[in-house]
Design a protein around this motif. Sequence first.
Motif, PDB file in Angstrom:
ATOM      1  N   THR A 268      -5.450   0.475 -39.816  1.00 14.98           N
ATOM      2  CA  THR A 268      -5.427  -0.705 -38.957  1.00 14.98           C
ATOM      3  C   THR A 268      -5.808  -0.304 -37.533  1.00 14.98           C
ATOM      4  O   THR A 268      -5.242   0.645 -36.983  1.00 14.98           O
ATOM      5  N   PRO A 269      -6.792  -0.968 -36.918  1.00 16.47           N
ATOM      6  CA  PRO A 269      -7.187  -0.587 -35.559  1.00 16.47           C
ATOM      7  C   PRO A 269      -6.047  -0.751 -34.563  1.00 16.47           C
ATOM      8  O   PRO A 269      -5.272  -1.716 -34.634  1.00 16.47           O
ATOM      9  N   LEU A 270      -5.927   0.199 -33.683  1.00 17.04           N
ATOM     10  CA  LEU A 270      -4.939   0.081 -32.615  1.00 17.04           C
ATOM     11  C   LEU A 270      -5.298  -1.094 -31.719  1.00 17.04           C
ATOM     12  O   LEU A 270      -6.468  -1.366 -31.445  1.00 17.04           O
ATOM     13  N   ASN A 271      -4.269  -1.783 -31.256  1.00 14.90           N
ATOM     14  CA  ASN A 271      -4.500  -2.865 -30.312  1.00 14.90           C
ATOM     15  C   ASN A 271      -4.891  -2.301 -28.952  1.00 14.90           C
ATOM     16  O   ASN A 271      -4.417  -1.229 -28.543  1.00 14.90           O
ATOM     17  N   CYS A 272      -5.738  -3.014 -28.252  1.00 15.15           N
ATOM     18  CA  CYS A 272      -6.159  -2.610 -26.907  1.00 15.15           C
ATOM     19  C   CYS A 272      -5.354  -3.388 -25.878  1.00 15.15           C
ATOM     20  O   CYS A 272      -5.183  -4.605 -25.994  1.00 15.15           O
ATOM     21  N   GLU A 273      -4.873  -2.687 -24.873  1.00  7.99           N
ATOM     22  CA  GLU A 273      -3.996  -3.275 -23.874  1.00  7.99           C
ATOM     23  C   GLU A 273      -4.766  -4.077 -22.826  1.00  7.99           C
ATOM     24  O   GLU A 273      -5.957  -3.861 -22.586  1.00  7.99           O
ATOM     25  N   ASP A 274      -4.048  -4.982 -22.209  1.00 12.89           N
ATOM     26  CA  ASP A 274      -4.533  -5.733 -21.054  1.00 12.89           C
ATOM     27  C   ASP A 274      -3.306  -6.270 -20.333  1.00 12.89           C
ATOM     28  O   ASP A 274      -2.177  -6.035 -20.757  1.00 12.89           O
ATOM     29  N   GLY A 275      -3.529  -6.982 -19.259  1.00 15.49           N
ATOM     30  CA  GLY A 275      -2.414  -7.526 -18.492  1.00 15.49           C
ATOM     31  C   GLY A 275      -2.161  -6.721 -17.238  1.00 15.49           C
ATOM     32  O   GLY A 275      -3.085  -6.166 -16.632  1.00 15.49           O
ATOM     33  N   GLY A 276      -0.912  -6.646 -16.831  1.00 14.42           N
ATOM     34  CA  GLY A 276      -0.574  -5.920 -15.623  1.00 14.42           C
ATOM     35  C   GLY A 276      -0.604  -6.792 -14.376  1.00 14.42           C
ATOM     36  O   GLY A 276      -0.646  -8.023 -14.446  1.00 14.42           O
ATOM     37  N   VAL A 277      -0.585  -6.132 -13.236  1.00 14.40           N
ATOM     38  CA  VAL A 277      -0.486  -6.799 -11.944  1.00 14.40           C
ATOM     39  C   VAL A 277      -1.875  -6.906 -11.326  1.00 14.40           C
ATOM     40  O   VAL A 277      -2.622  -5.926 -11.293  1.00 14.40           O
ATOM     41  N   MET A 278      -2.196  -8.096 -10.848  1.00 12.02           N
ATOM     42  CA  MET A 278      -3.440  -8.322 -10.119  1.00 12.02           C
ATOM     43  C   MET A 278      -3.132  -8.511  -8.641  1.00 12.02           C
ATOM     44  O   MET A 278      -2.147  -9.157  -8.269  1.00 12.02           O
ATOM     45  N   VAL A 279      -3.993  -7.919  -7.811  1.00  6.12           N
ATOM     46  CA  VAL A 279      -3.866  -8.034  -6.362  1.00  6.12           C
ATOM     47  C   VAL A 279      -4.842  -9.102  -5.875  1.00  6.12           C
ATOM     48  O   VAL A 279      -6.022  -9.085  -6.238  1.00  6.12           O
ATOM     49  N   TYR A 280      -4.350 -10.024  -5.059  1.00  2.77           N
ATOM     50  CA  TYR A 280      -5.183 -11.100  -4.504  1.00  2.77           C
ATOM     51  C   TYR A 280      -5.097 -11.069  -2.980  1.00  2.77           C
ATOM     52  O   TYR A 280      -4.039 -10.756  -2.409  1.00  2.77           O
ATOM     53  N   ARG A 281      -6.204 -11.432  -2.353  1.00  4.38           N
ATOM     54  CA  ARG A 281      -6.265 -11.441  -0.888  1.00  4.38           C
ATOM     55  C   ARG A 281      -6.866 -12.764  -0.429  1.00  4.38           C
ATOM     56  O   ARG A 281      -8.072 -12.866  -0.182  1.00  4.38           O
ATOM     57  N   PRO A 282      -6.046 -13.794  -0.294  1.00  2.13           N
ATOM     58  CA  PRO A 282      -6.569 -15.123   0.040  1.00  2.13           C
ATOM     59  C   PRO A 282      -6.931 -15.324   1.505  1.00  2.13           C
ATOM     60  O   PRO A 282      -7.489 -16.371   1.846  1.00  2.13           O
ATOM     61  N   LEU A 283      -6.627 -14.364   2.380  1.00  2.87           N
ATOM     62  CA  LEU A 283      -6.865 -14.559   3.818  1.00  2.87           C
ATOM     63  C   LEU A 283      -8.116 -13.846   4.316  1.00  2.87           C
ATOM     64  O   LEU A 283      -8.311 -13.756   5.532  1.00  2.87           O
ATOM     65  N   LEU A 284      -8.967 -13.375   3.422  1.00  2.33           N
ATOM     66  CA  LEU A 284     -10.139 -12.607   3.859  1.00  2.33           C
ATOM     67  C   LEU A 284     -11.152 -13.456   4.624  1.00  2.33           C
ATOM     68  O   LEU A 284     -11.999 -12.908   5.322  1.00  2.33           O
ATOM     69  N   GLU A 285     -11.084 -14.761   4.486  1.00  2.00           N
ATOM     70  CA  GLU A 285     -12.023 -15.630   5.194  1.00  2.00           C
ATOM     71  C   GLU A 285     -11.470 -16.143   6.521  1.00  2.00           C
ATOM     72  O   GLU A 285     -12.101 -16.981   7.168  1.00  2.00           O
ATOM     73  N   PHE A 286     -10.311 -15.647   6.931  1.00  2.00           N
ATOM     74  CA  PHE A 286      -9.685 -16.110   8.179  1.00  2.00           C
ATOM     75  C   PHE A 286      -9.620 -14.952   9.173  1.00  2.00           C
ATOM     76  O   PHE A 286      -9.248 -13.829   8.821  1.00  2.00           O
ATOM     77  N   ASP A 287      -9.957 -15.231  10.426  1.00  2.00           N
ATOM     78  CA  ASP A 287      -9.852 -14.242  11.502  1.00  2.00           C
ATOM     79  C   ASP A 287      -8.390 -13.997  11.858  1.00  2.00           C
ATOM     80  O   ASP A 287      -7.512 -14.845  11.612  1.00  2.00           O
TER      81      ASP A 287
END
Length: 593
Positions: A268-287
């Motif tokens: 049986t093929p091993l399952n491949c992982e995904d998920g985890g923590v994503m980093v977001y930066r919503p203020l990059l368009e603001f001075d």
Amino acid sequence: MSVPTHVFHHGAKPISLTEFRHALDAVCSPRFPAARHARPRRVALAISGGVDSMAMAFLFSNLIRTHRDIKIADNPTDGVFGIIIDHQLRPDSTLEAAAVAQELKKLGLKAVTKSLSWKNPSSLTNIESVARTKRYRMLGSTCRYLNATSLFFAHHRDDQYETVLMRYMSGHRYRGYQGIRDANAIPECYDLHGVYKSGLLDDQSAQYPYLSFKPPNKEMRRLRWMLKDNSECEPLNHLKYRLGVHDLSARFPGHIIREVDPRVPYLTPLNCEDGGVMVYRPLLEFDKDRLVATCEANKIKWFEDPTNADPTLTPRNAIRHMDRSLLRPELRKEAILDMSREAKRRARLEDAEARRWLMREAVIQDFDPNAGTLLVELACFKSNTAHWRRLSAKPRAGARKPHQRLIAAIAVRKLVEFVTPDINVPPLANLDNVVDRLFPELASQPDPSPPRAFTIAGVVFDPIVGPSPTKWFLSRAPFSSMKPLPEQKLPGHLNYHISPLVGQPGDPNSRHRHWRTWKAAKLWDGRYWIRVSACVPARFHILPLLPHHAKPFRKALPPKQLARLEQILKYYAPGKIRYSLPALYIWESIYLA
């Protein structure tokens, strides 16, 4: 600590709630479009106490109060936590962290303070880099504890300008001008399970998972009606598309199954992982001026790090305090940020073209997650020149060759990521020789000799010569004798009683026998997440399957099991590939209580 003056900084305009919500929607694209979120998730904010992070905390606080049912990063929001990292590198850092936590509580946010531990920081020459690694790992571990999959940073437009300018002055190519990303997987946490690109399988095996890949009830009712009426029944791939199955199978490459030989035992093929923590930066368009104005207009206190005022401390500080009016026009803020936006657009188009080529030409023939091998068939980059342009075909092909080489390098790097044990894949500039070997039609001086095996980034490219085009078998390179073997230690407990086997006569306590489980999975060789359940008081080590250990193991097996093992290894892990696979070793003798 700053004192609110109720005057907008340099006449800047505070950030409105509508602008901030649009910025969130722009950077927080869904990670699993086919999935539905069964339960709300928590959101984490990386809070340093500066004006940028305090402005972000205020905007999030206002957003949650105004829109209680809002989805952030496609997750229903259960609560917002501010994570404060006390670096313990300044005498007053602990008091400052406590003051920041009090300000977050005034905003209605929950605060979590974590302190970094140091042995002798004054002896470190790269303390800034070490502090960055420690900070990210602490943030990732805290997000895992809080069950938060979205971590927000308050990087702003001025940070982007400084980053791109430093890379420009350091001689980077245009791909380095992309600067700070809007979103990416959390760095420096590659070996933390459930933090970096992992944890989804545990979520799916839970009794109440956060993500549900089951189709909505409306789609299920529609499917039942379609199956009742044969005249309305759609093809299978249309049904898969409607139910989102294609997205799930494409996301998990372990679903690519080889043609099974009926004479070989099936694995049986091993399952491949995904998920985890994503980093977001919503203020990059603001001075930064607008962030200061936001705090001043709403009487939000912030804290200034005194080290930021020293222009000799870091290159970023030097750029931050220089007189920008003396710079050449092409080095000023708007010009540098325009260059960054163009670099992002160009890189995004190139990555999409490489992905389309991989899918259109059906390059990936087979991926075996058990052995970590990949079989590819590389099509030629042919020039599609019309008949009436035959006279200009050769110059046009020559002009397109650099771009084709770039697309080929991007595609090769994506293939290497399937197999490599390395954390960082090689940059595109280091793949020129690989492109020459794999795509002779793109080489400046084609080599007429037959293709030969080679190694790059811990991956062996082994040619399977046959009818054109050539197939290549990618596997993990043999371990070098100059480096220590990859090893992981799984701690055991030596002081608890082992009950007899279940069902033995005269054993009244046999029903209390249980398996001891180590919940934390360990990353081995950058490829396999491994955790062990055992009912023996021993410590386990994970090392490669070593030839001098494999021989006595084979001798100890009964003939039928030995024959089965040989079939499996010959089919799934031929040659030296088997010696790159993990093996479980008991490191010490077993003592029964």
